[in-house]
Motif scaffolding. Structure first.
Motif, PDB file in Angstrom:
ATOM      1  N   ASP A 176       1.016  -1.499  -0.309  1.00 34.76           N
ATOM      2  CA  ASP A 176       0.137  -0.046   0.157  1.00 34.76           C
ATOM      3  C   ASP A 176       1.121   0.779  -0.299  1.00 34.76           C
ATOM      4  O   ASP A 176       1.356   0.802   0.866  1.00 34.76           O
ATOM      5  N   PHE A 177       0.791   2.069  -0.692  1.00 40.51           N
ATOM      6  CA  PHE A 177       1.121   3.305  -0.937  1.00 40.51           C
ATOM      7  C   PHE A 177       0.382   4.900  -0.686  1.00 40.51           C
ATOM      8  O   PHE A 177      -0.899   4.585  -1.132  1.00 40.51           O
ATOM      9  N   VAL A 178       0.953   5.537  -0.637  1.00 40.83           N
ATOM     10  CA  VAL A 178       0.318   7.191  -0.345  1.00 40.83           C
ATOM     11  C   VAL A 178       0.863   7.939  -1.081  1.00 40.83           C
ATOM     12  O   VAL A 178       1.952   8.392  -1.352  1.00 40.83           O
ATOM     13  N   VAL A 179       0.547   8.632  -1.751  1.00 39.88           N
ATOM     14  CA  VAL A 179       0.753  10.005  -2.944  1.00 39.88           C
ATOM     15  C   VAL A 179       0.513  11.429  -2.012  1.00 39.88           C
ATOM     16  O   VAL A 179      -0.271  11.745  -1.545  1.00 39.88           O
ATOM     17  N   PHE A 180       1.305  11.546  -2.208  1.00 40.26           N
ATOM     18  CA  PHE A 180       1.891  13.280  -1.247  1.00 40.26           C
ATOM     19  C   PHE A 180       1.819  13.956  -2.303  1.00 40.26           C
ATOM     20  O   PHE A 180       2.775  14.599  -3.310  1.00 40.26           O
ATOM     21  N   LEU A 181       1.022  14.871  -2.343  1.00 41.81           N
ATOM     22  CA  LEU A 181       1.186  16.356  -3.322  1.00 41.81           C
ATOM     23  C   LEU A 181       1.493  17.877  -2.969  1.00 41.81           C
ATOM     24  O   LEU A 181       0.541  18.120  -1.228  1.00 41.81           O
ATOM     25  N   VAL A 182       2.451  18.453  -2.819  1.00 37.62           N
ATOM     26  CA  VAL A 182       3.132  19.126  -1.499  1.00 37.62           C
ATOM     27  C   VAL A 182       3.277  20.393  -2.416  1.00 37.62           C
ATOM     28  O   VAL A 182       3.902  20.362  -3.158  1.00 37.62           O
ATOM     29  N   ASP A 183       3.170  21.646  -1.835  1.00 39.04           N
ATOM     30  CA  ASP A 183       3.213  22.674  -2.168  1.00 39.04           C
ATOM     31  C   ASP A 183       4.473  22.931  -2.705  1.00 39.04           C
ATOM     32  O   ASP A 183       5.624  22.780  -1.759  1.00 39.04           O
ATOM     33  N   ASP A 184       5.320  23.288  -3.653  1.00 40.75           N
ATOM     34  CA  ASP A 184       6.532  23.473  -3.877  1.00 40.75           C
ATOM     35  C   ASP A 184       7.696  24.074  -3.124  1.00 40.75           C
ATOM     36  O   ASP A 184       8.828  24.430  -3.126  1.00 40.75           O
ATOM     37  N   VAL A 185       7.149  25.307  -2.258  1.00 37.89           N
ATOM     38  CA  VAL A 185       6.876  26.421  -1.476  1.00 37.89           C
ATOM     39  C   VAL A 185       8.273  25.565  -0.421  1.00 37.89           C
ATOM     40  O   VAL A 185       8.920  25.876   0.457  1.00 37.89           O
ATOM     41  N   HIS A 186       7.701  24.605  -0.018  1.00 37.33           N
ATOM     42  CA  HIS A 186       8.472  23.609   1.481  1.00 37.33           C
ATOM     43  C   HIS A 186       8.930  22.976   0.813  1.00 37.33           C
ATOM     44  O   HIS A 186       9.876  22.529   1.826  1.00 37.33           O
ATOM     45  N   LEU A 208       5.350   7.521  -3.510  1.00 35.81           N
ATOM     46  CA  LEU A 208       5.498   8.824  -3.894  1.00 35.81           C
ATOM     47  C   LEU A 208       4.921  10.745  -3.569  1.00 35.81           C
ATOM     48  O   LEU A 208       3.740  10.656  -2.995  1.00 35.81           O
ATOM     49  N   LEU A 209       6.492  11.072  -3.730  1.00 39.19           N
ATOM     50  CA  LEU A 209       5.901  12.349  -2.801  1.00 39.19           C
ATOM     51  C   LEU A 209       6.027  13.026  -4.142  1.00 39.19           C
ATOM     52  O   LEU A 209       7.229  13.046  -4.826  1.00 39.19           O
ATOM     53  N   ILE A 210       4.893  14.247  -4.326  1.00 38.61           N
ATOM     54  CA  ILE A 210       5.460  15.494  -4.991  1.00 38.61           C
ATOM     55  C   ILE A 210       5.177  16.525  -5.073  1.00 38.61           C
ATOM     56  O   ILE A 210       3.890  16.746  -4.175  1.00 38.61           O
ATOM     57  N   TYR A 211       6.541  17.089  -5.365  1.00 45.38           N
ATOM     58  CA  TYR A 211       6.358  18.605  -4.790  1.00 45.38           C
ATOM     59  C   TYR A 211       5.171  19.546  -6.349  1.00 45.38           C
ATOM     60  O   TYR A 211       5.994  19.351  -7.060  1.00 45.38           O
ATOM     61  N   VAL A 212       4.808  20.081  -6.138  1.00 47.44           N
ATOM     62  CA  VAL A 212       3.381  20.741  -7.214  1.00 47.44           C
ATOM     63  C   VAL A 212       4.012  22.269  -6.945  1.00 47.44           C
ATOM     64  O   VAL A 212       4.309  22.877  -6.651  1.00 47.44           O
ATOM     65  N   ASN A 213       3.622  22.903  -8.376  1.00 42.72           N
ATOM     66  CA  ASN A 213       3.814  24.315  -8.306  1.00 42.72           C
ATOM     67  C   ASN A 213       2.561  24.800  -9.012  1.00 42.72           C
ATOM     68  O   ASN A 213       1.843  24.553  -9.941  1.00 42.72           O
ATOM     69  N   VAL A 214       1.892  26.323  -7.989  1.00 47.31           N
ATOM     70  CA  VAL A 214       1.113  26.824  -7.873  1.00 47.31           C
ATOM     71  C   VAL A 214       1.017  27.900  -7.392  1.00 47.31           C
ATOM     72  O   VAL A 214       0.600  28.538  -7.610  1.00 47.31           O
ATOM     73  N   ASP A 215       2.221  28.561  -8.770  1.00 49.80           N
ATOM     74  CA  ASP A 215       2.365  30.185  -9.158  1.00 49.80           C
ATOM     75  C   ASP A 215       1.740  30.453 -10.107  1.00 49.80           C
ATOM     76  O   ASP A 215       0.805  31.621 -10.314  1.00 49.80           O
ATOM     77  N   ASP A 216       1.384  29.379 -10.657  1.00 51.70           N
ATOM     78  CA  ASP A 216      -0.354  29.672 -11.935  1.00 51.70           C
ATOM     79  C   ASP A 216      -1.506  28.778 -10.939  1.00 51.70           C
ATOM     80  O   ASP A 216      -1.228  27.806 -10.364  1.00 51.70           O
TER      81      ASP A 216
END
Length: 356
Positions: A35-45, A61-69
């Protein structure tokens, strides 16, 4: 007459330091070794202390997401494909850690993992067919109410509109006010004003009822303690104001400001918080007391909004914004009630946009 049967977040943890409980919460979802978890984390962190505290296991799965837009349907579809490429199995949870945009991405990805086609197909009301993957929201900026709402707002190929569904609502939220420390003042203000404006639109709308009123009035009181009184516990108060503002519109609706803001955001790319502030500042005809108080809050916190951004735009650009804004039927219904179509004219909206 049928009544709205809306879904609330079923589980929530509130309190300073409560982010530390995330690992325990996820432990309840992890049943098997794979079992795995997906983490979507604001890339400012990324490369910051909070990023290092995310309880990622070796096979997560850790994904840093960009939300500048503003978040887009394309971004959601790309993230969904990234998760599907990572494993043939579904994740046991999708965790969103960040501001409203990141939380909306987490909600949208959790939906698109279980619903076929692209996310643009589901922009609208109650178009989602299948329940989402379990998803958790952890705000690090307060104000949007994304942690409480049944929408994930996305810019799509035609307009900016949410995936509005009971399945969108988070299964769990963690509200830790320690996480919102250090947010830049302008962002803290613009995002908090989204909450304040939710309350104004709810309280002044035709959809108002005692449920919505109770949450909106308390949320507005908290906003005043934060932005006028500068209360010592303003982080805790703003976090609760955000949640209660989101709850208020769950049983009512937003109004003219959000409709105009959607036009601004979709065509000019303004983030939701500042877009709402730009729109609200020209809506004294709709919300005279709210706009007057909002301007006092701006003065107190030395916030200066950009001016004349639409004054000299080409007519066709304004026409695009007008089309998006005019398409927000339920919002205008909350402003005017039945027959709103006669009042929300291209001419009226064009005049409003030219003043921004």
């Amino acid at each position: 007459m049928s009544f709205k049967n809306f879904k609330c977040v079923p589980k929530m943890i509130f309190g300073r330091g409560s982010f530390a409980d995330l690992d325990k919460v996820l432990g309840e979802e992890r049943k098997a070794e794979e079992d795995f978890v997906v983490f979507l984390v604001d890339d400012v962190h990324q490369d910051k202390p909070l990023g290092g505290r995310v309880p990622v296991k070796a096979h997560d799965l850790l994904i840093y997401v960009n939300v500048d837009d503003e978040p887009t349907t394309k971004q959601v579809d790309a993230l969904t494909e990234q998760v599907q490429a990572f494993s043939k199995n579904q994740p046991v949870s999708v965790v969103g850690l960040g501001g409203g945009s990141t939380l909306d991405l987490a909600k949208a990805v959790s939906l698109m993992l279980t619903n076929p086609g692209g996310s643009a197909m589901y922009q609208g009301w109650d178009l989602i067919k299948n329940p989402a993957i379990h998803h958790i929201g952890i705000p690090t900026v307060s104000g949007t109410g994304a942690e409480a709402s049944r929408t994930a707002v996305l810019c799509g190929p035609v307009r900016k509109l949410g995936l509005n569904s009971d399945y969108t609502v988070f299964d769990q939220i963690i509200m830790d006010s320690e996480l919102i420390a250090g947010v830049p003042t302008d962002q803290w203000f613009y995002t908090g004003m989204d909450c304040y404006i939710h309350c104004v639109e709810s309280l002044e709308g035709t959809y108002l009822n005692e449920f919505a009123k109770a949450f909106a009035e308390k949320s507005m009181d908290l906003c005043r303690e934060v932005y006028i009184d500068d209360h010592a516990e303003k982080a805790d108060k703003l976090m609760m104001a955000s949640y209660m503002g989101g709850m208020s519109i769950a049983y009512s609706q937003v109004g003219a400001c959000h409709a105009v803001s959607y036009g601004l955001g979709y065509v000019l790319g303004y983030h939701h918080g500042i877009g709402n502030c730009l729109a609200f500042d020209v809506l004294e005809e709709f919300y005279p007391e709210g706009v007057a108080e909002f301007r006092k809050m701006m003065i107190k916190h030395n916030i200066v909004l950009p001016k004349n951004i639409c004054k000299d735009l080409p007519d066709e650009t304004i026409a695009k914004m007008v089309a998006v804004t005019k398409s927000m039927g339920p919002l205008w219904d909350n402003v005017y009630g039945e027959g709103w179509e006669e009042k929300v004219t291209d001419e009226m909206l064009t005049k409003l946009f030219r003043r921004i």
